[in-house]
Design an enzyme around this catalytic site. Structure first.
Site, mmCIF file in Angstrom:
data_model
loop_
_atom_site.group_PDB
_atom_site.id
_atom_site.type_symbol
_atom_site.label_atom_id
_atom_site.label_comp_id
_atom_site.label_asym_id
_atom_site.label_seq_id
_atom_site.Cartn_x
_atom_site.Cartn_y
_atom_site.Cartn_z
ATOM 1 N N CYS A 281 34.236 -8.367 -37.573
ATOM 2 C CA CYS A 281 35.099 -9.192 -37.199
ATOM 3 C C CYS A 281 35.643 -9.508 -36.016
ATOM 4 C CB CYS A 281 36.427 -10.029 -38.711
ATOM 5 S SG CYS A 281 35.946 -9.471 -39.993
ATOM 6 N N HIS A 332 30.468 -15.797 -38.570
ATOM 7 C CA HIS A 332 31.500 -16.061 -38.565
ATOM 8 C C HIS A 332 31.341 -17.723 -37.912
ATOM 9 C CE1 HIS A 332 32.424 -11.811 -38.516
ATOM 10 N NE2 HIS A 332 32.920 -12.576 -39.114
ATOM 11 N N LYS A 411 39.807 -18.620 -49.448
ATOM 12 C CA LYS A 411 38.326 -17.894 -49.314
ATOM 13 C C LYS A 411 38.056 -18.931 -50.663
ATOM 14 C CE LYS A 411 38.508 -13.792 -51.502
ATOM 15 N NZ LYS A 411 38.096 -12.824 -52.023
#
Length: 583
Positions: A281, A332, A411
């Site tokens: 990320c 992403h 999540k």
RNA sequence: GCUGGUAUAGCUCAGUUGGUAGAGCAGCGCAUUCGUAAUGCGCAGGUCGUCAGUUCGAGUCUGACUACCAGCUCCA
């Protein structure tokens, strides 16, 4: 419990049954090893365990002796009696019986807790219950002690290591046999064994946790990656690749250094500190920042098959399932809060498609933010609600998993169920308000002002290496046609058919298939046996008959001899099977 | 990382109380040309995980290390 509850269909009864068996184990241990101190012994998914603190270490031979003693206790038909004691009396009882672990457990119980004990013969144990009423109810021939190992007191690596004995028990011997057969089946499917036998991948002493992929394993990898690219292109993703080594400052900015440095690899370049990426990320953030974006560019979906390195503890390594270098299928999504619902739902549907393709069932778990969450309570509450709403409003069932989220957000995890009923966590959808803040991500809104996007971190395979391990065990090495390293093998019966076999192989190759030939002067049974063991989906047995008629005699690895068809018909059906990726 | 166990040929394994390694499969060669899961004969292949130690002598005993296996812990 009433009589009709005496079945394993009743979860409560099953637990009580297994918990009682664990007490029988503890009683047997106390009889054979009077100096053993009792810790805890619950019922678990496949049976039960009990932890002990003893001077001598248990061995498989010990287990045999304990099992024999347990059978005696079952025969003695001891009744289990429950009694309660006030806290001080309870502590005194356990102190008298020299059970320091039990004393510690009692001291940690809440003030108002009812402290109960169960007694069977000379054996007394602190326990909330419930239990069966008599040790004679446990079926002696449907019970087995399976293994012994170390386990930390209270699961804390800083506390003393105790000895744990695992066992299992059922109401019928058949059920025990079936369970043991399932364990054997899992061994037969072990990806470490199949990976070597099928020449897919292996791990060497020279690189613990760093897997090698051989040509046949690479075929599977590449097919999985092609499918991933195909699907993500269709779903509107762009693909990037970010560097494996980036400077250390980046990892301070992302928060990974604070939360994860023990598991990162570091290096120095020209005297400066760098880190090998444990996650993709931060690189993705930098890629986003290459220029200013408009609100019209959002949601922006970006995928990366990124190689990450994580220093896992040596004892945690396990084949491809737990490695130190692996490729994440990261995706992403940079977006606004208005996009969140549809984007999350889109990813859920995408992951659903992928798992269905392999024939996996799955369930979802919603993990809320952990203790060390780096955002404030408002964001914590808000982001958790967004995920929950997506699941609730779309009628998705899920299990709540409190505090198990990422340090930057909550999540949704996907737990898939393989062909023999084991579950694996693979897919994940993480909602993140923190990284965009830390990396100062921006876009220009319709109002002309700068705004902060939010983002999703998602993965479907999770780790390609691990997913290959799971697939290997799921299919027991018999991969569906589209993944099979060798899709067909041409087996001439004698040298007279060699030319025809070469023609057939060439035709298949031209049609885009991975084909091998076996021209060795061996009998057809020998060649078939070898092809079967390599789990090649299609075998083409070619002799004088086929050469004359221009047909091929097809044998499948699962269904045996399928008879003769024309080569064209065979190629067409193969093309169809490959295209649809059915298994 | 912790507890326990294991380490002999490419693979699966034998190797008695210490006396300097053996099988099957795979590989290679020759013969065989065969119709749906193993044709026969022959050859080659190991400083017994690594490094120390005990011993006249270590695959066998001891220690350290490494890797692996079963768990525990961990898995952002």
């Amino acid at each position: 419990m009433s009589d009709n509850n005496y079945t394993f269909e009743n979860e409560e009864y099953k637990k009580a049954y297994r918990h009682t068996t664990s007490h029988i184990l503890a009683q047997a241990v106390k009889r054979l090893y009077p100096d053993a101190r009792l810790a805890i012994g619950p019922a678990i998914a496949d049976g039960f365990y009990y932890d002990f603190d003893t001077a001598e270490t248990f061995t498989p031979e010990t287990l045999d002796a304990l099992e024999a003693e347990m059978k005696k206790i079952i025969k003695e038909k001891l009744s289990l009696e429950r009694f309660e004691l006030p806290r001080e009396d309870a502590i005194q009882l356990m102190t008298e019986r020299e059970e320091p672990y039990k004393v510690e457990l009692i001291r940690d119980l809440p003030e108002d807790a009812v402290i109960s004990f169960y007694k069977q013969g000379e054996f007394v144990d602190l326990c909330a219950g419930p239990h069966l009423d008599n040790t004679g109810r446990v079926k002696a021939n449907a019970m087995k002690l399976t293994s012994c190992t170390g386990a930390y007191w209270r699961g804390d690596a800083n506390k003393k290591m105790l000895q744990r004995i695992y066992g299992t028990c059922f109401m019928k011997k058949d059920e025990l046999d079936e369970y043991l057969a399932r364990i054997e089946e899992a061994k037969r499917r072990d990806h470490r064994k199949l990976g070597r036998e099928l020449e897919l991948f292996a791990l060497y002493d020279e690189g613990p946790g760093f897997p090698f992929f051989f040509p046949k394993g690479m075929v599977i990898r590449n097919e999985l990656e092609s499918y991933w690219r195909e699907l993500h292109q269709e779903c509107g993703y762009q693909e990037i690749k970010t560097p494996i080594i980036l400077n250390e400052e980046l990892w301070h900015r992302s928060g990974h250094w604070d939360h994860y440095k023990e598991n990162m690899y570091f290096t120095k370049i020209d005297g400066e500190d760098y880190a090998v990426k444990p996650m993709n990320c931060p690189g993705g953030m930098l890629a986003y920042k290459r220029r200013m974006w408009s609100y019209k560019d959002l949601p922006m979906r970006v995928g990366e098959l990124g190689l990450v390195h994580r220093h896992e503890l040596s004892g945690a390594l396990h084949g491809l399932m737990r490695v130190r270098a692996f490729t994440q299928d990261d995706a992403h999504i940079f977006m606004t809060e208005e996009h969140a619902h549809d984007e999350i739902l889109g990813v859920i549907q995408k992951i659903d498609r992928i798992y269905k393709l392999f024939g996996f069932e799955y369930h979802m778990e919603l993990s809320t933010c952990p203790e060390d969450f780096i955002g404030d309570d408002k964001v914590r509450e808000y982001s958790e609600r967004i995920l929950k709403d997506v699941l609730d409003k779309n009628g998705k069932e899920y299990v709540l998993n409190p505090g198990d989220g990422a340090f930057y957000g909550p999540k949704i995890d996907f737990h898939l169920v393989d062909a023999i009923g084991r579950t694996w966590q693979c897919g994940t959808i993480q909602l993140d308000f923190q990284m965009p803040e830390r990396f100062d991500l921006e876009y220009t809104g319709a109002d002309g002002a700068k705004h902060r996007p939010i983002m999703l971190h998602t993965a479907a395979y999770g780790s390609i290496e691990r997913f290959i391990g799971i697939l290997t065990e799921h299919f027991a090495g018999a991969f569906p046609l589209w993944l099979a390293p060798v899709q067909a093998i041409v087996l001439p019966i004698t040298d007279r058919s060699r030319d025809y076999a070469e023609t057939v192989a060439a035709r298949l190759k031209d049609a885009g298939f991975r084909v091998e030939t076996d021209f060795r002067s061996e009998k057809i049974g020998y060649k078939i046996r070898e092809a079967q063991m390599q789990k090649i989906p299609y075998m083409l047995v070619l002799g004088d008959k086929e050469a004359e008629t221009g047909m091929v005699t097809v044998r499948t690895r699962a269904g045996g001899d399928q008879g003769a068809v024309s080569l064209n018909v065979f190629i067409d059906s193969l093309k169809q099977e490959k295209k649809t990726r059915v298994y």
